[in-house]
Design a protein around this motif. Sequence first.
Motif, short mmCIF file in Angstrom:
data_model
loop_
_atom_site.label_atom_id
_atom_site.label_comp_id
_atom_site.label_asym_id
_atom_site.label_seq_id
_atom_site.Cartn_x
_atom_site.Cartn_y
_atom_site.Cartn_z
N GLN A 37 0.81 -1.20 0.00
CA GLN A 37 0.00 0.00 0.00
C GLN A 37 0.85 1.26 0.00
OE1 GLN A 37 -2.41 0.12 3.50
NE2 GLN A 37 -0.71 -0.11 4.91
N GLN A 38 2.09 1.19 0.41
CA GLN A 38 2.96 2.35 0.43
C GLN A 38 3.52 2.66 -0.96
OE1 GLN A 38 5.77 1.07 3.43
NE2 GLN A 38 4.63 2.10 5.06
N LEU A 96 -2.99 6.50 -3.60
CA LEU A 96 -4.24 6.29 -2.88
C LEU A 96 -5.43 6.21 -3.84
CD1 LEU A 96 -5.95 6.16 -0.30
CD2 LEU A 96 -5.93 8.67 -0.26
N ARG A 99 -5.91 2.76 -5.14
CA ARG A 99 -6.42 1.82 -4.14
C ARG A 99 -7.89 2.10 -3.80
NH1 ARG A 99 -4.11 2.09 0.68
NH2 ARG A 99 -3.02 4.08 0.41
N LEU A 100 -8.27 3.37 -3.86
CA LEU A 100 -9.68 3.71 -3.64
C LEU A 100 -10.56 3.08 -4.71
CD1 LEU A 100 -9.52 7.51 -2.68
CD2 LEU A 100 -10.29 5.63 -1.22
N THR A 113 -10.83 -0.73 -4.30
CA THR A 113 -11.72 -1.10 -3.19
C THR A 113 -13.18 -0.86 -3.56
OG1 THR A 113 -9.96 -0.50 -1.63
CG2 THR A 113 -12.18 -0.72 -0.74
N ASP A 161 -4.11 -5.63 2.16
CA ASP A 161 -3.43 -4.40 2.59
C ASP A 161 -3.63 -3.25 1.61
OD1 ASP A 161 -1.81 -5.97 0.81
OD2 ASP A 161 -0.13 -4.63 1.24
N ARG A 175 -6.51 -2.16 0.76
CA ARG A 175 -7.73 -1.46 1.16
C ARG A 175 -7.37 -0.29 2.08
NH1 ARG A 175 -12.85 -3.75 1.36
NH2 ARG A 175 -11.88 -5.81 1.18
N PRO A 176 -7.68 0.94 1.66
CA PRO A 176 -7.37 2.10 2.53
C PRO A 176 -8.23 2.06 3.80
CG PRO A 176 -7.84 2.79 0.27
CD PRO A 176 -8.28 1.37 0.39
N ARG A 177 -7.74 2.73 4.84
CA ARG A 177 -8.49 2.79 6.09
C ARG A 177 -9.06 4.20 6.29
NH1 ARG A 177 -4.37 -0.38 10.29
NH2 ARG A 177 -4.32 -2.38 9.14
N ILE A 184 -11.80 5.63 5.15
CA ILE A 184 -12.39 6.32 4.00
C ILE A 184 -13.91 6.28 4.11
CG2 ILE A 184 -12.56 6.38 1.48
CD1 ILE A 184 -9.78 7.01 2.56
#
Length: 259
Positions: A3-4, A8, A11-12, A15, A42, A44-46, A48
Amino acid sequence: MTQQRLPLIARLSLTALGTVEGGRVREPVDAGAHWTLREHPDLRPRGIAPDAYSTIRARTRLVDRMIIDEAHAARKLGRRMCLVAVGPGLDARWHRVLPAYRDVITSYRELDDPTIQAFKHTVLTDSPYHASWATVERRTFDFDSWALGPTPGAFPLVVMEGVAGRLTPDGLRALLTHIRMTTPDARLIMALPGYGASEPVRWSNGTLRSLGWDPEEDILLGPRHRLASITGDGVCPGMYPQRVLRLRHRHAVAGDDDD
């Protein structure tokens, strides 16, 4: 961690397309995204808001519909097209849309950041979607120097769904100008954040015409508040404003100006 290394916004979208919000029994928008999230949780962003995901899903369905409209029109006219996805991130439209239109879409090309493409290729090579992914032509670019390189005998349909969120307004203007100057027969589907008085840049139809593009379809998805039951439980997530356009090259006309 994975994820790094990935933006973003990519990844959004992954998801949003790979999960289902709410209690109804239904399929995710994209089966490939669902598989990727299951194998790489991993990504999946947190933290959001659900509103962001519902916005992306609505936008993607609208872009898919516009692509299908273009494919139907090309089939009716006996034309062929090359589908060029600029900055698609982790999207799997090549699996979601392409199979039903292989008689019309002669090639599918993705131009994106090398980091995204390398990760995507590593993940999909050993996935159930390997065969579909293997048909995609992949090219990297830096958003400044690149070329569409369409297939001979097929007009290019350029899709820019998440690019506006990765470029400055000046960068997006330069990209639109580059496509118009280098690929005069291209058609374009582009998604933009919804505009209004509070937006720093208003991409009016006059602005687009001044850059050499005529809007054929211009759809604004207005904001929607979250719908909750009387007990406060979420019934339906909200949605942020979003704009999706279908554009074609225009010929200069005396007296044209911005509005």
